[in-house]
Design a protein around this motif. Structure first.
Motif, PDB file in Angstrom:
ATOM      1  N   SER A 248     -30.064  42.878  39.020  1.00  0.00           N
ATOM      2  CA  SER A 248     -30.616  42.340  40.038  1.00  0.00           C
ATOM      3  C   SER A 248     -30.739  40.867  40.210  1.00  0.00           C
ATOM      4  CB  SER A 248     -31.960  42.967  40.483  1.00  0.00           C
ATOM      5  OG  SER A 248     -32.567  42.832  39.315  1.00  0.00           O
ATOM      6  N   TYR A 249     -31.044  40.443  38.878  1.00  0.00           N
ATOM      7  CA  TYR A 249     -30.817  38.980  38.566  1.00  0.00           C
ATOM      8  C   TYR A 249     -29.858  38.591  37.819  1.00  0.00           C
ATOM      9  CZ  TYR A 249     -34.906  39.064  41.440  1.00  0.00           C
ATOM     10  OH  TYR A 249     -35.629  39.315  42.680  1.00  0.00           O
ATOM     11  N   ALA A 251     -25.808  36.732  37.059  1.00  0.00           N
ATOM     12  CA  ALA A 251     -24.538  35.906  37.476  1.00  0.00           C
ATOM     13  C   ALA A 251     -23.277  36.207  36.257  1.00  0.00           C
ATOM     14  CB  ALA A 251     -24.795  34.713  37.686  1.00  0.00           C
ATOM     15  N   CYS A 272     -24.977  29.304  33.580  1.00  0.00           N
ATOM     16  CA  CYS A 272     -25.398  30.633  34.316  1.00  0.00           C
ATOM     17  C   CYS A 272     -26.885  30.776  34.079  1.00  0.00           C
ATOM     18  CB  CYS A 272     -24.515  31.535  33.320  1.00  0.00           C
ATOM     19  SG  CYS A 272     -24.485  33.116  34.301  1.00  0.00           S
ATOM     20  N   ARG A 275     -28.865  28.974  36.601  1.00  0.00           N
ATOM     21  CA  ARG A 275     -28.710  29.755  37.917  1.00  0.00           C
ATOM     22  C   ARG A 275     -29.712  31.054  38.081  1.00  0.00           C
ATOM     23  NH1 ARG A 275     -23.205  31.723  39.465  1.00  0.00           N
ATOM     24  NH2 ARG A 275     -22.442  30.144  37.649  1.00  0.00           N
ATOM     25  N   VAL A 276     -29.478  31.681  37.071  1.00  0.00           N
ATOM     26  CA  VAL A 276     -30.265  33.062  37.235  1.00  0.00           C
ATOM     27  C   VAL A 276     -31.782  32.757  37.117  1.00  0.00           C
ATOM     28  CG1 VAL A 276     -28.457  34.676  36.704  1.00  0.00           C
ATOM     29  CG2 VAL A 276     -29.983  33.824  34.878  1.00  0.00           C
ATOM     30  N   ASP A 279     -33.060  31.699  40.599  1.00  0.00           N
ATOM     31  CA  ASP A 279     -33.013  32.720  41.468  1.00  0.00           C
ATOM     32  C   ASP A 279     -34.229  33.465  41.337  1.00  0.00           C
ATOM     33  OD1 ASP A 279     -30.377  31.989  42.430  1.00  0.00           O
ATOM     34  OD2 ASP A 279     -29.306  33.583  41.404  1.00  0.00           O
ATOM     35  N   LEU A 280     -34.503  33.966  40.111  1.00  0.00           N
ATOM     36  CA  LEU A 280     -35.645  34.739  39.693  1.00  0.00           C
ATOM     37  C   LEU A 280     -36.985  34.055  40.309  1.00  0.00           C
ATOM     38  CD1 LEU A 280     -36.141  37.252  38.101  1.00  0.00           C
ATOM     39  CD2 LEU A 280     -36.889  35.827  36.262  1.00  0.00           C
ATOM     40  N   GLU A 282     -37.348  31.654  42.609  1.00  0.00           N
ATOM     41  CA  GLU A 282     -37.421  31.707  43.773  1.00  0.00           C
ATOM     42  C   GLU A 282     -38.016  32.981  44.481  1.00  0.00           C
ATOM     43  OE1 GLU A 282     -33.705  30.856  45.564  1.00  0.00           O
ATOM     44  OE2 GLU A 282     -33.588  28.745  44.596  1.00  0.00           O
ATOM     45  N   GLU A 283     -37.879  33.907  43.688  1.00  0.00           N
ATOM     46  CA  GLU A 283     -38.569  35.367  44.564  1.00  0.00           C
ATOM     47  C   GLU A 283     -39.848  35.348  43.721  1.00  0.00           C
ATOM     48  OE1 GLU A 283     -36.790  38.016  45.867  1.00  0.00           O
ATOM     49  OE2 GLU A 283     -35.106  36.507  46.425  1.00  0.00           O
TER      50      GLU A 283
END
Ligand code: DCP
Ligand code: MG
Length: 366
Positions: A248-249, A251, A272, A275-276, A279-280, A282-283
């Motif tokens: 789910s999180y 790349a 990478c 990025r991941v 992403d995490l 941000e949630e």
């Protein structure tokens, strides 16, 4: 203090000489003779696997086909058919999912199932393992070996203990007698480097490791010392984590060209990780497990992961963990087609029953 978690019931299933077994099933003329699935003996390719007849000559996965041919001149060589293995793997995984959603696939032929609670409401993991083996054979005509234990690492070692077509159950009160005689190399996370370091300290078996105090191991191995100490006492609370959750999180990227060297892989992993981790964040989530996925040029996929006792605090921590995990793959020696990082395990660590407080840097991996 949180109550101790109930004893888990974990089954590790591993197909017997997987690629070779599929080929022998479909081509009876290959049965009963030494067989390697891999490239041609005159090419530079390596053996993906060998049947038991060929293993008697010392032929192993990863050995060059030329070397295999030297050891056994009348050995048969068959090219791999990954599409076919993938289809068989899907059949087997469909069976697993009839028992539980908590299925962690490690490769095409290997998976962990947490059956503490299962769709059959069957309290005996041993009975379930027997049934699963039977169903795999009925559906595919292939045998699998299974290990049953309360931790992932013991279940894995157990599945290997009675190959082929084996079933080995290690009850919680028998874990120590089962693991004590094993060489430390059998522990997840112990590769050649750690093994050599442990040997210098006179530690060869799990029994040797068990005798060393935590402080001794932490001094020499840092956080990893805690992991070693836990394993040597049969402790491992790494949860069985399905792909779904792990990806789910995440790349990953298939490279335009296979990557032979570690340098460029690390460069990619750094990007990478950034990025991941972002992403995490941000949630509004935090994770404790880093999974590294590597697909080699021959499409063989391996994953390595590490679970930390505290949430990962920065992209750099994620990158460092991924870099360490990369050391436990064959990257650098074997061309890599795809690499990726996934973050998972969004729960805070469970309190430990024995020391009353959640350890800061408990770490587990495989
Ligand atoms: N494999 C590979 N390269 C390796 C190791 C394995 O391509 N270095 C592939 C071929 C194997 C499959 O993965 O058939 C499963 O790997 P295992 O280590 O489980 O080996 P086998 O299933 O072949 O044999 P065993 O009966 O020991 O499980
Ligand atoms: Mg196997």
């Amino acid at each position: 203090m949180a109550p101790a978690a109930p004893v888990r019931k974990i089954i590790h299933v591993d197909m017997d000489m997987f690629y070779a077994a599929v080929e022998m099933r479909d081509r009876p003329e290959l049965r009963g003779r030494p067989l390697v699935v891999g490239g041609r003996p005159d090419s530079r390719s390596v053996a993906a696997t060998a049947n038991y007849e060929a293993r008697r000559y010392g032929i192993r996965s990863g050995m060059s086909c030329a070397e295999a041919k030297r050891r056994c001149p009348h050995c048969l060589f068959v090219p791999p058919d990954f599409e076919k293995y993938r289809r068989v793997s899907e059949q087997v995984h469909a069976i697993f999912r009839e028992y539980t959603d908590l299925v962690e696939s490690v490769s095409l032929d290997e998976a962990y199932l947490d059956v503490t609670r299962n769709r059959r409401n069957e309290p005996s993991a041993t009975r379930l393992a027997r049934e699963i083996k039977r169903r795999i054979f009925a559906a595919t005509g292939l045998t699998a070996s299974a290990g049953v234990a309360s931790t992932m690492f013991v279940a894995k070692i157990a599945s290997d203990a009675r190959k082929p077509d084996g079933l080995c159950v290690v009850r919680p009160d028998r874990v120590m007698e089962f693991i004590r005689p094993l060489p430390v190399m059998r522990l997840p996370g112990v590769g050649k480097v750690t093994d050599a370091e442990l040997a210098r300290l006179g530690i060869r078996t799990v029994a040797d490791l068990e005798k060393r105090p935590l402080s001794f191991l932490e001094e020499r191995f840092g956080k990893f010392g805690r992991w070693l100490h836990d394993l040597a006492h049969g402790i491992d609370d790494t949860p069985v984590t399905p792909w779904r959750e792990r990806l789910s999180y995440g790349a990953e990227e298939t490279f335009a060209r296979d990557v032979a060297k570690k340098g460029p892989l690390l460069e990619y992993l750094r990007e990478c990780a950034g990025r991941v981790f972002a992403d995490l964040g941000e949630e509004g989530k935090r994770a404790r497990t880093v999974t590294l996925k590597i697909k080699y040029a021959d499409f063989c996929v391996v994953t390595r992961r590490r679970t930390f006792g505290a949430f990962l605090a920065s992209a750099d921590e994620v990158f460092r963990a991924a870099g360490e995990l990369l050391e436990r793959t064959e990257a650098g020696q074997r061309p890599v087609r795809l690499a990726g990082i996934a973050l998972s395990n969004f729960e805070p660590p469970r309190a430990r029953a024995d020391d009353g407080q959640p350890p800061l840097f408990r770490l587990s991996d495989r």
